[in-house]
Scaffold this motif. Sequence first.
Motif, mmCIF file in Angstrom:
data_model
loop_
_atom_site.group_PDB
_atom_site.id
_atom_site.type_symbol
_atom_site.label_atom_id
_atom_site.label_comp_id
_atom_site.label_asym_id
_atom_site.label_seq_id
_atom_site.Cartn_x
_atom_site.Cartn_y
_atom_site.Cartn_z
ATOM 1 N N GLY A 169 1.229 -39.537 1.660
ATOM 2 C CA GLY A 169 1.129 -40.322 3.131
ATOM 3 C C GLY A 169 2.914 -41.162 1.939
ATOM 4 O O GLY A 169 2.641 -42.530 2.160
ATOM 5 N N LYS A 170 3.605 -40.530 0.776
ATOM 6 C CA LYS A 170 3.883 -41.321 0.071
ATOM 7 C C LYS A 170 5.358 -40.638 0.380
ATOM 8 O O LYS A 170 6.151 -40.893 -1.223
ATOM 9 N N LYS A 171 6.013 -40.627 1.395
ATOM 10 C CA LYS A 171 7.404 -39.794 1.486
ATOM 11 C C LYS A 171 8.223 -40.357 1.033
ATOM 12 O O LYS A 171 9.291 -40.582 0.213
ATOM 13 N N GLU A 172 8.037 -42.030 1.975
ATOM 14 C CA GLU A 172 8.977 -42.511 0.927
ATOM 15 C C GLU A 172 9.153 -43.080 -0.353
ATOM 16 O O GLU A 172 10.883 -43.429 -1.044
ATOM 17 N N LYS A 173 8.679 -42.808 -1.455
ATOM 18 C CA LYS A 173 8.190 -43.161 -2.812
ATOM 19 C C LYS A 173 8.916 -42.028 -3.478
ATOM 20 O O LYS A 173 9.334 -41.783 -3.966
ATOM 21 N N PHE A 174 9.009 -40.679 -2.493
ATOM 22 C CA PHE A 174 9.545 -39.799 -3.252
ATOM 23 C C PHE A 174 10.944 -39.729 -3.615
ATOM 24 O O PHE A 174 11.778 -39.977 -3.557
ATOM 25 N N GLN A 175 11.420 -40.416 -2.179
ATOM 26 C CA GLN A 175 12.411 -40.512 -1.556
ATOM 27 C C GLN A 175 13.440 -41.514 -2.588
ATOM 28 O O GLN A 175 14.345 -41.532 -3.141
ATOM 29 N N ALA A 176 12.425 -42.025 -2.319
ATOM 30 C CA ALA A 176 12.875 -43.765 -3.884
ATOM 31 C C ALA A 176 13.378 -42.767 -5.502
ATOM 32 O O ALA A 176 14.109 -43.254 -5.390
ATOM 33 N N ASP A 177 12.306 -42.775 -5.652
ATOM 34 C CA ASP A 177 11.766 -41.895 -7.306
ATOM 35 C C ASP A 177 13.414 -40.851 -7.229
ATOM 36 O O ASP A 177 14.723 -41.317 -8.166
ATOM 37 N N ALA A 178 13.981 -39.998 -6.273
ATOM 38 C CA ALA A 178 14.814 -38.815 -6.069
ATOM 39 C C ALA A 178 15.392 -39.710 -5.910
ATOM 40 O O ALA A 178 16.818 -38.830 -6.510
ATOM 41 N N SER A 179 16.217 -40.726 -4.930
ATOM 42 C CA SER A 179 17.221 -41.332 -5.284
ATOM 43 C C SER A 179 17.156 -42.203 -7.211
ATOM 44 O O SER A 179 18.718 -42.332 -7.141
ATOM 45 N N ARG A 180 16.458 -42.290 -7.280
ATOM 46 C CA ARG A 180 17.333 -43.144 -8.648
ATOM 47 C C ARG A 180 17.398 -42.342 -9.732
ATOM 48 O O ARG A 180 18.097 -42.693 -10.441
ATOM 49 N N GLU A 181 16.456 -41.028 -9.651
ATOM 50 C CA GLU A 181 17.220 -40.371 -11.464
ATOM 51 C C GLU A 181 18.587 -40.067 -10.925
ATOM 52 O O GLU A 181 19.328 -39.532 -11.275
ATOM 53 N N GLU A 182 19.435 -39.534 -9.362
ATOM 54 C CA GLU A 182 20.146 -39.094 -9.171
ATOM 55 C C GLU A 182 21.727 -40.223 -9.195
ATOM 56 O O GLU A 182 22.136 -40.846 -9.859
ATOM 57 N N GLN A 183 20.507 -41.358 -9.152
ATOM 58 C CA GLN A 183 21.716 -43.009 -9.754
ATOM 59 C C GLN A 183 22.141 -43.078 -11.142
ATOM 60 O O GLN A 183 22.658 -43.219 -11.631
ATOM 61 N N GLU A 184 20.732 -42.210 -11.451
ATOM 62 C CA GLU A 184 20.697 -42.374 -13.238
ATOM 63 C C GLU A 184 21.533 -41.608 -13.885
ATOM 64 O O GLU A 184 22.616 -41.494 -14.663
ATOM 65 N N TRP A 185 21.616 -40.333 -12.891
ATOM 66 C CA TRP A 185 23.113 -39.457 -12.778
ATOM 67 C C TRP A 185 24.079 -39.773 -13.423
ATOM 68 O O TRP A 185 25.582 -39.760 -13.996
ATOM 69 N N LEU A 186 24.479 -40.401 -11.775
ATOM 70 C CA LEU A 186 25.476 -41.154 -10.666
ATOM 71 C C LEU A 186 26.312 -42.349 -11.953
ATOM 72 O O LEU A 186 27.611 -42.156 -12.411
#
Length: 362
Positions: A84-101
Amino acid sequence: MTSIHQRLQSASAQNTSLLKTISETEYSISAYQQSNQYISSLKKDIADQEKKLGESNRHVDREYADHKKYRDSHMKRLAFKLGGKKEKFQADASREEQEWLDAVATQLKTKQGLENLNSNLADATKTSAGFKAIVDVHNNATAELDALYKSIFDGPTPGIPDEDERERAVGNAETDYNNVSLHLSTEKQARDILTEAEKFLQRALEDILDAESHATMDMWGVGGTFAEMAEHSALSRCQQHVSQVEQLISQAQRVQPAVQRIGDMRIAQMDFMSNVVFDNIFSDIHMRDRIQESLKQLQAARTALQRELGASDRRRDGIKMELNALQAVLDRRRRELQECRKRAFESIAGLPEYSEQPPAYS
């Protein structure tokens, strides 16, 4: 055999022409020396920047690998979904993407700095080549004049007791002139670099004002995602321009140690968690406050940079006055030497013709 009188007459016009050429090209000696020092400094900066770019490239590769690994991890996605933590996964994925950017943005900034350094090196090399051509003219004229004088004045020169003393005085005056001329070239080079820094600082100020405008829109809920993207873009441009200013100030200080720092220029950057995940009116207000603080620092830096430009102008004007005085001394010493040799020309020219035949006995 050609008489001394004839040799002096034939050398008179050549002597005048060579002295004129040497006087007109005197400045090139110190200017060429300073341009070579600047080229050496730029080459060192380029080597440092290339090293930073290599480290940045490796950092981008690592961040992209982490981002791709997280993005494509079906097991993690499933585990978060079942928990039930789909939003957390999306937030973590977005954070990884932001660090790459962010790593990519740093990489681009480093590349731009390297391109600017290489452009400055190309300009400096072209300028140095121009000075070198003038130095060659100066050196050739000097060598030709030395050869001319050697052919005329070499060996004992009865009737010219003060010629050597006058020649030494010219040498001392040339040394004094070249030393101060080098200081002037150094100051001019530092001034040109400060002027370039002022251009980049002005662009940074325009960027931070643009960011402030979009931050205000975002605070009032106007523009939505577009306002945030425009704000982020303006801050990124501002940071790149500030990095150029800092690099140029460092160059100016190496060329002219009298140049002072212009203060801190910390540019606010959008935080992923605060400005995206937990975006609200309070985070927007806080972000605008940080941008306004950055604006104050840039305005203070502009005032400090203008102060340094003024100080450079005053140093330059003072050196020019000193150099003009030394130029007058050098010209006077050269005239004195020329007059000494002119008197020698006239004195020797007044002697009777030399003859290889012995006098007749009566």
